[in-house]
Write an enzyme that holds these catalytic residues in place. Structure first.
Site, short mmCIF file in Angstrom:
data_model
loop_
_atom_site.label_atom_id
_atom_site.label_comp_id
_atom_site.label_asym_id
_atom_site.label_seq_id
_atom_site.Cartn_x
_atom_site.Cartn_y
_atom_site.Cartn_z
N TYR A 132 0.82 -1.22 0.00
CA TYR A 132 0.00 0.00 0.00
C TYR A 132 0.85 1.27 0.00
CZ TYR A 132 -4.50 -2.30 0.67
OH TYR A 132 -5.65 -3.03 0.48
N LYS A 183 3.58 -15.12 4.23
CA LYS A 183 3.90 -16.07 3.16
C LYS A 183 5.41 -16.19 3.11
CE LYS A 183 2.70 -18.57 -0.47
NZ LYS A 183 1.80 -19.75 -0.46
N ASP A 216 -2.31 -18.56 2.60
CA ASP A 216 -3.23 -19.42 1.85
C ASP A 216 -3.86 -20.45 2.79
OD1 ASP A 216 -0.66 -20.46 2.08
OD2 ASP A 216 -0.60 -21.33 0.07
N ASP A 240 -6.00 -6.93 4.37
CA ASP A 240 -7.15 -6.47 3.60
C ASP A 240 -7.98 -7.65 3.13
OD1 ASP A 240 -8.80 -4.67 2.08
OD2 ASP A 240 -7.72 -5.36 0.29
N ASP A 244 -11.88 -9.38 4.70
CA ASP A 244 -13.11 -9.58 3.93
C ASP A 244 -13.59 -11.02 4.11
OD1 ASP A 244 -13.23 -6.99 2.97
OD2 ASP A 244 -13.51 -7.59 0.88
#
Ligand code: IPM
Ligand code: MN
Length: 344
Positions: A132, A183, A216, A240, A244
């Site tokens: 970002y 990750k 993941d 982010d 959701d």
């Protein structure tokens, strides 16, 4: 004794934003919190009106408030008059960066009947760095040999203050459990910095149990067994996406609240529901105000009024628990009234 009056900047924004924000403020006042609110006309409608996204003067003015309550920002789907990123980068992310709102705190409580029923966890998302940060650019743009890069900025300072905040939060919660989500198997530079930072800071919090999940795998766990989580700490982009998903499994994005915090309190923090402007249902007084009300409860907590905040949150929890799946849709104001009714 007269209670302190808290100065709150209100950015209702676009679509359902102003509707849900007004109801959230009504609930906060009903809980006995004295607010002095000032409305700021910002967002897609304002931009289309006179071109202002967020001027230096407006930003300077916002710095003088105790808190900022935001509804939702964004044009209607298919409205192409505003280039993508104008409001995201120019308004929302600008506020996060300029006010140093380095923690994005998103709590989730699984609603009855949702996949996450019985789960109760908080995602701590780093809010000022990562992908970002805006690092990158084009080379030979528009040619067949075009190059686009978008780097991820991770500073030891930025990662450490986020990780420490997450540990402090975990140490105050009953489960005292923290999961780093990243990750590290592929992002061997930024992931390594995050993992080493967690390894270093955990020494200060021996009471907190620490875990690590690849992002993941975390997506699977969030759907299969979200109750394994207590505090998740993660970078900006993973946070982010994960929030959701967390909202969806916890009963829908209509319940998801967020706090963009400057824990050093050098300026106001910003509180907003995770959902968007939902122009398709705007103006019909049917938007669900619960995410905005929960975000306002986070604001009340940040203002130092833990008791009022807990009363509002408890009322929202009871309201969600007593909502039947086949219940007739109530108006925005009727849902807020029901919450007010449940304030103890
Ligand atoms: C969020 C939103 C924002 C983000 C967008 C609107 C810039 O999706 O708050 O989660 O990506 O952070
Ligand atoms: Mn998002």
């Amino acid at each position: 004794m007269t209670a302190a009056v808290h100065k709150v900047a209100v950015i209702g924004g676009d679509g359902i934003g102003p509707e849900v924000t007004a109801e959230a403020l009504r609930v906060v006042r009903a809980a006995g919190v004295a607010l002095d609110t000032t409305e700021f006309d910002l967002g897609a409608a304002r931009y289309l009106h006179d071109g202002e996204v967020l001027s230096e003067d407006t930003l300077a003015e916002l710095r003088g408030f105790d808190a900022i309550l935001l509804g939702a920002i964004g044009p209607a789907l298919g409205d192409t008059r505003i280039p993508g990123g104008t409001l995201e980068r120019g308004l929302l992310l600008r506020l996060r960066f300029a006010l140093d709102l380095y923690i994005n705190l998103r709590p989730f409580t699984g609603a009855p009947g949702s996949i996450a029923q019985g789960a109760d966890f908080v995602v701590i998302r780093e809010n000022t760095e990562g992908t970002y940060a805006g690092e990158g650019g084009f080379l030979r743009k528009g040619t067949p040999h075009e190059v686009a890069t978008q780097g991820s900025v991770n500073t030891r300072f930025g990662v450490e203050r986020c990780v420490r905040f997450a540990f402090e939060l975990a140490s105050r919660r009953p489960a005292k459990h923290l999961t780093l989500v990243h990750k590290t198997n592929v992002l061997t530079f930024s992931g390594d910095l995050w993992q080493r930072t967690v390894d270093a800071v955990r020494a200060e919090f021996p009471e907190v149990e620490v875990d690590y999940n690849h992002v993941d795998a975390a997506c699977i766990y969030l759907v299969e067994r979200p109750s394994r989580y207590d505090v998740i700490v993660t970078d900006n982009l993973f946070g982010d996406i994960l929030t959701d998903l967390a909202g969806a499994v916890s009963g829908g994005i209509g319940y998801a609240a967020s706090a963009n915090l400057n824990p050093s309190k050098t300026g106001p923090s910003l509180f907003e529901p995770v959902h968007g402007a939902a122009h398709d249902i705007a103006g019909q007084a049917i938007a669900n105000p619960l995410a905005a009300i929960s975000s306002a409860a986070l604001m009340v907590e940040d203002l130092g009024l833990s008791d009022a905040a807990a009363r509002i949150s408890a009322a929202v929890t009871v309201e969600i628990a007593s909502t039947q799946p086949n219940q007739a849709r109530r108006s925005t104001a009727a849902v807020a009234d029901a919450v007010i009714e449940r304030l103890r």
